[in-house]
Design a protein around this motif. Structure first.
Motif, short mmCIF file in Angstrom:
data_model
loop_
_atom_site.label_atom_id
_atom_site.label_comp_id
_atom_site.label_asym_id
_atom_site.label_seq_id
_atom_site.Cartn_x
_atom_site.Cartn_y
_atom_site.Cartn_z
N VAL A 8 -1.61 -23.07 -48.02
CA VAL A 8 -3.02 -23.07 -48.53
C VAL A 8 -3.15 -21.43 -48.64
CG1 VAL A 8 -5.30 -23.52 -48.34
CG2 VAL A 8 -3.59 -25.18 -47.70
N ARG A 9 -3.65 -20.78 -49.82
CA ARG A 9 -3.96 -19.62 -49.86
C ARG A 9 -5.39 -19.41 -49.34
NH1 ARG A 9 -2.21 -18.92 -56.08
NH2 ARG A 9 0.04 -18.60 -55.90
N ARG A 10 -5.79 -18.26 -49.04
CA ARG A 10 -7.12 -17.73 -48.79
C ARG A 10 -8.23 -18.12 -49.42
NH1 ARG A 10 -6.97 -11.62 -45.66
NH2 ARG A 10 -5.31 -11.87 -44.60
N ASP A 11 -8.20 -18.52 -50.71
CA ASP A 11 -8.91 -18.78 -51.83
C ASP A 11 -9.17 -20.05 -51.68
OD1 ASP A 11 -7.35 -18.19 -54.92
OD2 ASP A 11 -6.90 -19.10 -52.85
N PRO A 53 1.65 -18.55 -30.06
CA PRO A 53 1.41 -18.67 -31.54
C PRO A 53 0.61 -19.77 -32.09
CG PRO A 53 3.71 -18.08 -31.07
CD PRO A 53 3.02 -18.55 -29.76
N TYR A 54 -0.12 -19.52 -32.89
CA TYR A 54 -0.90 -20.80 -33.63
C TYR A 54 -1.33 -20.63 -35.03
CZ TYR A 54 -5.14 -18.04 -32.68
OH TYR A 54 -5.95 -16.93 -32.84
N TYR A 55 -1.79 -21.59 -35.49
CA TYR A 55 -2.15 -21.57 -37.06
C TYR A 55 -3.96 -21.62 -37.06
CZ TYR A 55 2.42 -21.88 -38.50
OH TYR A 55 3.97 -21.69 -38.69
N ARG A 56 -4.64 -20.78 -37.91
CA ARG A 56 -5.93 -20.73 -38.06
C ARG A 56 -6.18 -22.00 -39.07
NH1 ARG A 56 -6.24 -14.57 -38.80
NH2 ARG A 56 -6.58 -13.96 -36.69
N ALA A 57 -7.40 -22.34 -38.86
CA ALA A 57 -7.96 -23.30 -39.94
C ALA A 57 -7.65 -23.04 -41.30
CB ALA A 57 -9.51 -23.63 -39.71
N ASP A 58 -7.69 -21.73 -41.79
CA ASP A 58 -7.16 -21.48 -43.10
C ASP A 58 -5.76 -21.45 -43.35
OD1 ASP A 58 -6.55 -19.14 -41.83
OD2 ASP A 58 -7.55 -17.84 -42.98
N GLY A 59 -5.05 -21.67 -42.56
CA GLY A 59 -3.36 -21.77 -42.68
C GLY A 59 -2.64 -20.50 -42.39
N THR A 60 -3.37 -19.16 -41.78
CA THR A 60 -2.75 -18.30 -41.39
C THR A 60 -2.07 -18.23 -40.27
OG1 THR A 60 -4.93 -17.20 -40.84
CG2 THR A 60 -4.03 -16.83 -43.07
N ARG A 61 -0.76 -17.82 -39.98
CA ARG A 61 -0.28 -17.98 -38.65
C ARG A 61 -0.68 -16.66 -37.74
NH1 ARG A 61 4.60 -16.33 -36.04
NH2 ARG A 61 5.35 -17.93 -34.73
N VAL A 62 -1.17 -16.90 -36.27
CA VAL A 62 -1.02 -15.96 -35.64
C VAL A 62 -0.17 -15.75 -34.68
CG1 VAL A 62 -2.81 -15.03 -33.74
CG2 VAL A 62 -3.76 -16.24 -35.59
N ARG A 63 0.52 -14.48 -34.53
CA ARG A 63 1.63 -14.13 -33.55
C ARG A 63 1.24 -14.54 -32.20
NH1 ARG A 63 5.16 -9.26 -35.95
NH2 ARG A 63 4.38 -8.77 -33.79
N GLY A 64 2.16 -14.67 -31.42
CA GLY A 64 2.03 -14.60 -29.95
C GLY A 64 1.67 -13.15 -29.36
N HIS A 65 0.58 -12.89 -28.59
CA HIS A 65 0.25 -11.98 -28.05
C HIS A 65 -0.62 -12.00 -26.71
CE1 HIS A 65 -3.37 -13.69 -30.14
NE2 HIS A 65 -4.04 -12.85 -29.20
N HIS A 66 -0.60 -10.83 -26.11
CA HIS A 66 -1.23 -10.60 -24.74
C HIS A 66 -2.59 -10.23 -25.10
CE1 HIS A 66 2.02 -11.43 -21.78
NE2 HIS A 66 3.08 -10.62 -23.02
N ARG A 67 -3.66 -10.61 -24.34
CA ARG A 67 -4.97 -10.19 -24.58
C ARG A 67 -5.46 -10.15 -22.90
NH1 ARG A 67 -8.96 -13.75 -23.53
NH2 ARG A 67 -8.65 -16.02 -23.41
N SER A 68 -6.51 -9.14 -23.08
CA SER A 68 -7.23 -8.90 -21.72
C SER A 68 -8.29 -10.10 -21.39
CB SER A 68 -7.72 -7.62 -21.50
OG SER A 68 -8.82 -7.61 -22.79
N ILE A 69 -8.36 -10.21 -20.33
CA ILE A 69 -9.36 -11.27 -19.65
C ILE A 69 -10.45 -10.56 -19.16
CG2 ILE A 69 -9.57 -13.26 -18.07
CD1 ILE A 69 -6.79 -13.33 -18.05
N SER A 70 -11.78 -11.07 -19.40
CA SER A 70 -12.79 -10.24 -18.88
C SER A 70 -12.87 -10.56 -17.47
CB SER A 70 -14.12 -10.58 -19.68
OG SER A 70 -14.45 -12.21 -19.32
N PRO A 71 -13.38 -9.77 -16.46
CA PRO A 71 -13.74 -10.45 -14.87
C PRO A 71 -14.32 -11.60 -14.81
CG PRO A 71 -14.26 -8.01 -15.46
CD PRO A 71 -13.98 -8.69 -16.65
N ARG A 72 -15.38 -11.73 -15.86
CA ARG A 72 -16.32 -13.10 -15.48
C ARG A 72 -15.28 -14.36 -15.95
NH1 ARG A 72 -20.30 -15.75 -19.55
NH2 ARG A 72 -21.62 -17.21 -18.02
N THR A 73 -14.56 -14.24 -17.01
CA THR A 73 -13.47 -15.00 -17.15
C THR A 73 -12.50 -15.64 -15.68
OG1 THR A 73 -13.38 -14.74 -19.35
CG2 THR A 73 -11.88 -16.21 -18.52
#
Length: 122
Positions: A8-11, A53-73
């Motif tokens: 599915v395209r972005r439009d 890795p996961y797919y967004r609702a619009d069909g785009t794929r997000v590559r696996g990555h590292h993200r920072s965690i906030s101290p509250r989390t």
């Protein structure tokens, strides 16, 4: 030929799966020199977590990555109480079945209990 999967395209338009013709490589010189070293990636400060890795609702794929965690989390995750339940289950498993401590190993005599009166033979 390369197969293009349906998507599915972005439009919002749907594209059926099809074969795409690959272009032949040409022997033209590059206009810009290729970067010899990769760009340095920013290093997140503090604790991190890996996002699969996961797919967004619009069909785009997000590559696996590292993200920072906030101290509250981190504090919320540590205080969920799941660790206490796991510790309780482990202690119950180590305790064994009820009454297992009163059993004596094979080949040994059980000592008389302190509450039972000693029997005297005449």
């Amino acid at each position: 030929m390369t197969y293009v999967r349906p998507h599915v395209r972005r439009d919002g338009t749907y594209v059926k799966g099809h074969y795409r013709r690959t272009r032949p490589r040409t022997a033209q010189p590059r206009t810009a020199p290729r970067r010899a070293t990769p760009r340095p990636r920013p290093v997140p400060a503090g604790p991190t977590t890996y996002v699969r890795p996961y797919y967004r609702a619009d069909g785009t794929r997000v590559r696996g990555h590292h993200r920072s965690i906030s101290p509250r989390t981190v504090a919320v995750a540590a205080g969920t109480g799941g660790g206490f339940l796991l510790l309780l289950l482990i202690l119950l498993a180590l305790a064994g079945e009820p009454g297992s401590s009163s059993k004596t190993p094979a080949g040994t005599k059980a000592s008389p209990s302190a509450s039972a009166p000693a029997a005297h033979h005449r």
